[in-house]
Every structure is written in structure tokens, then in C-alpha cells.
Design a protein around this motif. Sequence first.
Motif, PDB file in Angstrom:
ATOM      1  N   ARG A 121       0.824  -1.203   0.000  1.00 46.67           N
ATOM      2  CA  ARG A 121       0.000   0.000   0.000  1.00 46.67           C
ATOM      3  C   ARG A 121       0.865   1.263   0.000  1.00 46.67           C
ATOM      4  N   TRP A 173       2.412   4.565  -0.440  1.00 44.07           N
ATOM      5  CA  TRP A 173       1.764   5.612  -1.244  1.00 44.07           C
ATOM      6  C   TRP A 173       2.664   6.137  -2.342  1.00 44.07           C
ATOM      7  N   PHE A 191       4.183   5.376   7.701  1.00 44.72           N
ATOM      8  CA  PHE A 191       3.623   4.018   7.655  1.00 44.72           C
ATOM      9  C   PHE A 191       4.632   2.996   7.111  1.00 44.72           C
ATOM     10  N   VAL A 243      -2.626  -3.476  15.853  1.00 46.80           N
ATOM     11  CA  VAL A 243      -2.804  -2.063  16.211  1.00 46.80           C
ATOM     12  C   VAL A 243      -3.294  -1.342  14.962  1.00 46.80           C
ATOM     13  N   ARG A 244      -4.499  -0.812  15.081  1.00 45.56           N
ATOM     14  CA  ARG A 244      -5.118  -0.125  13.948  1.00 45.56           C
ATOM     15  C   ARG A 244      -5.714   1.156  14.500  1.00 45.56           C
ATOM     16  N   GLN A 245      -5.625   2.255  13.764  1.00 44.16           N
ATOM     17  CA  GLN A 245      -6.146   3.496  14.334  1.00 44.16           C
ATOM     18  C   GLN A 245      -7.664   3.495  14.404  1.00 44.16           C
ATOM     19  N   LYS A 246      -8.291   3.129  13.292  1.00 39.96           N
ATOM     20  CA  LYS A 246      -9.745   3.199  13.236  1.00 39.96           C
ATOM     21  C   LYS A 246     -10.377   1.838  13.524  1.00 39.96           C
ATOM     22  N   GLU A 247     -11.593   1.878  14.010  1.00 39.70           N
ATOM     23  CA  GLU A 247     -12.355   0.639  14.138  1.00 39.70           C
ATOM     24  C   GLU A 247     -12.922   0.245  12.785  1.00 39.70           C
ATOM     25  N   ALA A 248     -13.420   1.236  12.046  1.00 39.35           N
ATOM     26  CA  ALA A 248     -13.894   0.972  10.691  1.00 39.35           C
ATOM     27  C   ALA A 248     -12.675   0.689   9.818  1.00 39.35           C
ATOM     28  N   ASP A 265      -9.471   0.162   8.016  1.00 40.82           N
ATOM     29  CA  ASP A 265      -8.220   0.912   8.098  1.00 40.82           C
ATOM     30  C   ASP A 265      -7.104  -0.121   7.993  1.00 40.82           C
ATOM     31  N   TRP A 266      -5.967   0.294   7.448  1.00 36.94           N
ATOM     32  CA  TRP A 266      -4.837  -0.636   7.399  1.00 36.94           C
ATOM     33  C   TRP A 266      -4.197  -0.724   8.764  1.00 36.94           C
ATOM     34  N   LEU A 301      -1.433  -0.668  11.600  1.00 40.24           N
ATOM     35  CA  LEU A 301      -0.152   0.026  11.744  1.00 40.24           C
ATOM     36  C   LEU A 301       0.934  -0.999  12.028  1.00 40.24           C
ATOM     37  N   VAL A 316      -3.571   5.075  20.360  1.00 46.24           N
ATOM     38  CA  VAL A 316      -4.863   5.089  19.658  1.00 46.24           C
ATOM     39  C   VAL A 316      -5.892   5.812  20.529  1.00 46.24           C
ATOM     40  N   TYR A 341      -8.462  11.889  12.271  1.00 47.83           N
ATOM     41  CA  TYR A 341      -8.089  11.128  11.079  1.00 47.83           C
ATOM     42  C   TYR A 341      -7.628  11.932   9.864  1.00 47.83           C
ATOM     43  N   LEU A 382       0.090  12.527  -1.529  1.00 44.78           N
ATOM     44  CA  LEU A 382       0.285  11.080  -1.460  1.00 44.78           C
ATOM     45  C   LEU A 382      -0.976  10.328  -1.056  1.00 44.78           C
ATOM     46  N   GLU A 435      -8.354   5.857   1.326  1.00 47.55           N
ATOM     47  CA  GLU A 435      -7.730   4.765   2.056  1.00 47.55           C
ATOM     48  C   GLU A 435      -6.788   5.355   3.106  1.00 47.55           C
ATOM     49  N   PHE A 436      -5.972   6.311   2.693  1.00 49.88           N
ATOM     50  CA  PHE A 436      -5.081   6.997   3.619  1.00 49.88           C
ATOM     51  C   PHE A 436      -5.515   8.448   3.867  1.00 49.88           C
ATOM     52  N   LYS A 477      -8.096   9.573   5.663  1.00 51.98           N
ATOM     53  CA  LYS A 477      -8.965   8.770   6.513  1.00 51.98           C
ATOM     54  C   LYS A 477     -10.170   9.563   7.020  1.00 51.98           C
ATOM     55  N   GLY A 494     -15.488   5.916  10.327  1.00 51.23           N
ATOM     56  CA  GLY A 494     -16.589   5.020   9.985  1.00 51.23           C
ATOM     57  C   GLY A 494     -17.552   4.984  11.166  1.00 51.23           C
ATOM     58  N   PRO A 542     -18.319   2.865  13.482  1.00 52.24           N
ATOM     59  CA  PRO A 542     -17.876   2.476  14.832  1.00 52.24           C
ATOM     60  C   PRO A 542     -16.891   3.446  15.467  1.00 52.24           C
ATOM     61  N   ASP A 543     -16.408   4.433  14.726  1.00 47.77           N
ATOM     62  CA  ASP A 543     -15.407   5.353  15.266  1.00 47.77           C
ATOM     63  C   ASP A 543     -16.016   6.596  15.907  1.00 47.77           C
ATOM     64  N   PRO A 569      -1.911   7.889  16.231  1.00 51.42           N
ATOM     65  CA  PRO A 569      -1.022   7.187  17.169  1.00 51.42           C
ATOM     66  C   PRO A 569       0.400   7.736  17.116  1.00 51.42           C
TER      67      PRO A 569
END
Lengths: 326, 712
Positions: free
Chosen positions: A120, A122, A148, A231-236, A238-239, A241, B582, B620, B633, B638-639, B641, B644, B646-647, B700
Amino acid sequence: MQAFTYANPKTLKEALASLAGSWDEAAVLAGGTDLLSLMKQDVYAPKKVVNIKGLKELKGMERTGDGGFRIGAAVTIDELMKNRLLGEEFPALRAAAQGITSPQMRNMGTVGGDLCQRPRCWYYRNGFGLLATGTDGKSLVPSGENEFHAILGHGNKAFFVSASSFGPALVAYGAKLKIASASGVREVNAEDFFRVPASATEREVDLKPNEILTEIVLPVSRGSQSATYEVRQKEAFDWPLVTASVMVKLSGGNVSEARIALGHVAPTPWRSKEAEQAITGKAITEASVESAATAAVAAASPLSQNAYKVQLAKVALKRALLAAKG
Amino acid sequence: MAEYAWPKMSERSLIGKRISRLDGAQKAGGRAKYGSDQNPQRLLYAAILTSPHARAKLTSIDLSAAKSSPGVTAVIAVEEVGKEVQWEGTILAAVAAETELQARDAVRKIRVEYQVLPHVVKDDDVAKAGNNAKPAGEQVQGDPDAAKSSAAFTSQGFYGLPVLTHCCLEPHGQTVQWSGNEITVWSSTQAVSNYAGDLGAQLEVPATSIKVHQDHIGGGFGSKFQSDQWGAFCARLSKESGGRPVKFFHDRNIELMIAGNRPSHYAKVTVGADASGKITLWESESWSSGGIGGGNIPPIPYVFTKIPNQRKNHNAISTNNGGQRAWRAPNHPQASYLTCCAMDDLAAKMGKDPLELFLTNCELTTREDAYRRQLNKAAKHIDWTSKWKGRGKSRQGYLAKGLGIGVNTWGGAGHESTATARIHPDGTVEIECGTQDLGTGTRTIMTQVAADTLGLPMEGIRLKIGDNAYPASGGSGGSTTVGGVSSSTRIAATDALNLLFEKVAPSLDNAAPGDLEAKNGRVYVKGNPSKGMSWAEACKKLGVAPIEVQGRNNPRNPRGLNTGGVAGVQMAEVTVDMETGVVVLDKIVAVQDIGLVVNPKTAESQVYGAMIMNVCGSLYEERVVDQITGRMLNADMEFYKLAGAPDIGEMICELEVDEENDSRGIIGLGEPPTVGGLAAIGNAVANAIGVRVPMVPLTPRRVLDALNGRNS
């Protein structure tokens, strides 16, 4: 996206015959969640696209004769998550799947696709090639936007991280991958499937343009305990980390065998033999997981913006080990 | 002189009621048609070539291969040779073809040569900006030096917000047909009535030749007021293709690069207070950038404008990035963040509860009572008194919790608007207005106003908006729409009803027309429903000709129907994983001052949407640009952000609906709730982790870097 021809073979044999000797000639399409993005962004323009999602040979999940488990490469992430037996026996794999929180990705994406997806990074996705090369021939990453990117195993050359969610868990389980070509089937260890490309024209997996990844074979899990922590930042969607997958066997309260792999820290799922050694022979305690985590990142060489990932790798590994202990 | 005043709260049949959006089911079911859903006969598709360089001179453009590419009907150079491109994504040429694929194939065949020039795309360090920084000149008030030396406490901090993009769900674009002397546009615009004039000026054709239609729009947030260069080249492509319609909408990447952004704001702030916590000093060195045009001066100190001693310096930094556009409450979210974070840090330095500090300083605002009341209300909603602990004092295991405050203010008076009310002899009613429903519920509230005024049910009104054939109404921005269109509708409907009363009165024992009223589908003598007739019977008295009246909201004399000026407070509660950095938003509360609320449901929906934008902006969203290549970039979803479902966490919205506020008339609500949440969340994180994370979004990386003393 550029125009291409579309092949919809009915058998694996037909599919293999449709492939070619170069990536420019033909690409394999399964869920399409990665390939179509690459094609739409003009990062990749294969002349032919060969659809393998419907191939029976690539479907199904079942126990193998020796008590292990087989997963067809075209099994979707959703199908994998719903398999009760697999979830019970290989919790690290199920946890990795649970980290993919997009229903669309789960429904369309396949297990094989997760392993073969491109990074991924960028810079790569913006057309600077797999090694993110600038006009001076050097990588843009070290003095660019690298929060990242890799902290381990980049060799100051390949700074992308493997995007695979399942890779670390498969490495931890010691899984094998079956790869078919017109001339037969070969088997590689999951750990050896991923590799660091020497040039931008190489792939980051051990797959030739005329080959198809057909199945994943997990060894017997009995007697082992395993977990994945992501470890992921978002719950929805997200890639991740950083992820850590661990498989341990305990004997008399102490670790008798450990396999540990970190994800999203290196160009490949990163097996840490240092961490394995550090935990082996010890009970899983706050102190022992701390020393294993420290060992895992001892060789880390973070970039200008991603020192935080060293800490994330440690935390993920500690939490995965504690989770595996139960 | 007719009486247009809003009916008393107790006498409203539909105004003030929680009515679901009239187009909700259509949208949820996918039946609503947007500009990009329009597929007129013989439609062509356009594609564009954009600059990959942030700054470059065009030395040659060769369109010949594109012109002869299969399926191509027209090719246009948007920029000329010799032009200096100033940002990545600058549109250079456009192609129309039979299919989208053919248009894109042809674009690939355009040959452009560039002389690449040095660029600046970063704006986070004013010291590195060099000649790209333009100072605005120092502003001084009171005696800041004396205030600094006499202050009992001072606090210094750095705070920053990067550039965000609008990231509209529906990208910018349109479907256009230029056939003969007539141009038809199916648009995606926030200003249906203004669009023809704007496009006409670009094309040098009269506005009267341009028809604009739009039923729905997939978000604008301030970025869709112009017809834009893509409106013009799309029209030209249509003309050059023999008048066939052409569709063009941006790809996501170009949408994020060039179709608008919210400028960055950064500031080094010093605040000082006396021993009681009353703020006596504000000093700031701020800078901002929204692309090549530089950046705006933030309205700081925000809300607490009466700080007696101030010294402010600002630099506008120009960068080689796509340009800024108005973004929901321009400059306010940033100013609120810079101010409220500095105040929160001052409270921490004093060892004081920030709620107390904010309450102490309400007298420095122009709405002292409102902010004090709202701070107390919001504190109750979030249980501040029992939950708040000092900075870094609520950690349990690896989780830490925190609370934070932010404030807002806005205008929101109604814009210029005209509406036609037409009552037909068969009893049907039309309201026509050249406004647009941005998804805010304009359609619904206009119908409520008209139906309530005429004593009819919602179904009794046929509302027609989204077309420039209807009476002109202002662009939807700055929270001006609801006040404007509700007032013009009210006036038109009232005047039409009075004309109807004149026709009906003779049949009711020659009652005076002014003695009649219309309620519950009947027209009757006031206070005597039996002395009257049904609406349908009343309208038969018109004979064969309908009544038609136009109503106008004149912003200079809104007749008490609408006004501006609101205050609001937001508070947030977060949980931070101290080991991973987080941040999870547990709860966000908005207490918002507002005038007369036409529809509490759609009003609250505005607040919820705004709070979600605050979650996105604080945790985000960020445009990431690369200084070496000059490229954006993360021009993707996707990046780049966004939160969603749940957030988002729990959202509480209290609109201050009461007789006193109601008597002020209607006030728009789109902007204010987008302000304050960033500061509330940023302050909550500082409270949780014990240190200030200077920059949003609070990723984070930034949280861990702040905890570890690293500079990100």
C-alpha cells in the motif's frame, strides 16, 4: 484503466494455460479488491486478466489427512471467518481476518489475494515504482513521508511494508503454500513465500507470472496456543499500523516452542527468531514478554517519521503473547 | 400591511415538528437522481489530463494523437503553452468520447512537455517558507508587554491544523448539453440560481441561454459555489461534439487535489491570566496556507474577543497546492482550536479545572450568559464534575480517559431569496424557488412552512426547487439558506392566502378577509370553524385563474422572520491507549444556541453531521503532501482517513429551543456545530495523557511522539 482481454477459465488447467511469461501479459483476478485499484490508478496495466474466483480447485476449507487444515486460495475472508473449526484451532488466523473490518473487503477479498496483494506504499501507488524511486534513482522514502513505512528488514532500499493480514499468522503457524503452474505443483513455506525484491520489476512474493497460488496448508495445531494482536487506528476499515502473530507450545508452564511474526513492519511478514529465543524456556509473564518484545525490535532502524512503530511492534507482540497464554 | 410573523409556538401545526426528510426514502433506496445519474440520449464522456508536477512551465502540448483516437468527438486544451502550472492536478486538456474508456485512452495519447520548476508544498514551518510567507502586519491592542510582566500565570504553546479536503461523497462535475443557442446543465452546485451567470461569463453566452437543473447534491460543504473550469470545458466539448451531452465528474484523486480544501492554521500562542484565572493577555504568531493564494487570518482570540491586551502577527504562506475553498464555517474551527487549546493549557499550568477557567472568562465574550449557561449544560451532559481529573490523572492500566471543551459562534441570518406561491382553483398549491437542498432538509422545511401557513397537510404542497427557471434564491453557504427560504416561502404563502381570503370572504356573510384563517384544511372565520368551508371549496371561489404571488426575503429587512448570531459549546470524552497512542472518542456533546427551529429532526441531523466532521478532523483527516515530488500522497479514501460508524462514539445534541430563542426568528445551523469539537477532542486527549499533542489529527504517531518527547 486501460483496455484488456478477459479470460474466464473453467478449470485450473485452463487458467494456467491462459497465463503468460510476464506480468505485463497477464494478471490473475480473484476478489479484485487490489488488482482493480492498481489498474484504475494506472499503476499496472496487464494486457489480459484471468479470472480465477470461480475455480473449484481453489475453493473449500477442510481438515487434511494428517489433522492439519487446507484453505483454498479463492476462499473469501468472510468464508474463512465463518469456519468454526478453523476459528477454534487457528485463532491467530481468525483474529487477523477480524482486523479486516470492511464488509465489502471480506465479501470480495480472498485469502490468496491477501497474500499476493501489492504494497500500500503511497509512493508505489502514486506511480514511483515498488522501490519508490525518485529522479536521482534513490528511494524517496527516507527523506519523504514515511510514517507508515518499514522499521525492519528494509535494507535501506525496500521501505514498503507487506500489506498481508494473514501472512504473519501463516508464518507463525508454519503454514505451507501450494503453487501451481502448467508444469506441476510446488510447495513453499509461508515464510519463504514473501521476499524482499532486489529491483522494482521483481515481485515481493515467490510467484512467477505463469503460476497460481492454489491453497494454504496449515499444520496440526493441537498442543499449541496462538494469537494475533493488531494495532489499527480506526475501528472501521483501516490498514493495520503493526500486527503480531504468535504460536507457542507450553510445557510445564514454560514455552517449549515459539514462532513469532510481526506484520506491517517490514517488506515481508517479519519472523523474529530473536523474540522466539527470548521467550523459549520461560513462562509467559509481563517480564518475559517485555524481553521478547525488546529482542524483536533490537535491530529496528526506524525512519524520520516512524519511530513510534518500534513501540507499536513491542506492544503488539507483548499483547499477542499474553493473549496466546490465555 | 400583511402580518408575516411566525405563529406562536403553541399554534404551529407543522413548523417545529420532527418531520422526516421528504426525500429520505428516495435517497436511501437509491432512487434519487444526482447530476452524475443523468444519462441523456447520445451521451458522451469526458476525461482530463492533469499536471503531475506541482510547478512547471508547459513547453509543448500535442493533442493530435488524442484527436484521432477511436471514439473521440472533441479535444480541448485547457491550458496554453507557456503557462506556468502552480499545483499538481492542474487540468491541462479535456477529451470527449463515446465511452469513458475511449476518453481515458485518448488522454493517455496527449503529449506534454514540461520545464519542471522548484516548488514548495509544505506549510508547517513558517521559518522555511521564505519569500512564500507574506506578513499581515502586527495588530496590537492594550498593552501586551505590561500585561505579560504583571500576569500571575502565563502559558505558551504551539498548535496546528493541517489542510483538509472537502472530500464530498459526490465529486465535483456536471452533465452538460450545448445544443444550438441553449445550454442545459445537470449540476452539482450549492447555488442553482447563480450558476447560469457564472457559467455564462466563462463561456461568453447570456445567462438566459443556460438552463440549470439539480434535484440532489452529494455534499458541497462550501466547495461547490462556482460553475468551475470543468463546467466550461464540458460545455465546450458538448458544442464541439455537435451538441451531444457530455458528462464529467472528477475521479477521487483529482477531487481531493484540486476541488477545494480547508486551509491549514498554525500558531504559537502565549496567554496570561491574573491570580483568579481571568485572562489578561493574548499573543500569537500564526500562519496558514490554502494553496498558492496563501491563507486567511484566523479570528483569534476566538469568542473570548474581549481579552484586553493582545498582540497578533500572521503570515499567509503560499504553496504549490490546489487552492482553498470555503469549508463549513471558514476559519472558525481552526480559530476555536487555537484559542481553546491555549486556554486549556493555561488551566493546566494553573492547576485549575478548565471548566472553571472557561466559566471565569465568559465575561470576555459578547454572549456571557449564553456561554455560561451552555458550559454548565454541556458539563452536566458529560458528567464533568464527577469525571474530570487533572491532566494525566485518570490512567488505569494502559488506558487513560480525558475530558475537553471547545466553543463556537456564528451568524446564520437568511440570504436573499424569492419564492412563488401559486394556489390553483382545484385546491392544489405550488411553491417554486431556485434554491437547492444540500441534503440538509431544505425541501422538507420549506414544505412545512408553506403547509403550516396555509393550514394544509404536507401532502397539500407541491414544492419545486433546484431549477433556475424558478425565482432566484441565494447560494447555500454560511448557514443562510434556512432563514432565507423559510422567510420567502412564508411571505409568498401568506400573501397568496390573503388573496384567497378576499375571494372567499363574500361567501361567508361578507366577513372581512382579515377575519379569516386557514387551519386543518379549512378556511373559516377566526375562532369559528363551523363558519367556513373546506380548502377545496374555498379554492373553487377562484374561478378559473390561479393566485400567484412572489415573496422575498430581504436580508436588510427580514421582518423579524430570521436573524443571526449564535453561541455553542462542545465537550468530548476520550479514551487513549497510552501504549499504542490510539484515541477512541467515547462521547461528544453539543449544546447549541439557535433561533426558531423549523424541524428539530433535520436540525439535530446537522449537528450530528458536524460532530462527525469534528471526529474526522481531530483524529483522522489530513492532506499528506511530499516535498520532494510535490505530490499529494493520500488522494484516495484509504489513507485520507474518515471516521466510519464504529469510530464516532456517543453523540448528544441539545438545541436550546425555548420561547426566548424562538422569538429571535430562524437562524441557520449548518456552520456553528462544526466548530468547537476539534478543540474539545484535542483538549480531552491532553487531559487524558498529561501532555499536549500540538497537531491534529491525533494519530497514534503524534500521540506517542508527544508522550515520548519526540517532535512530529
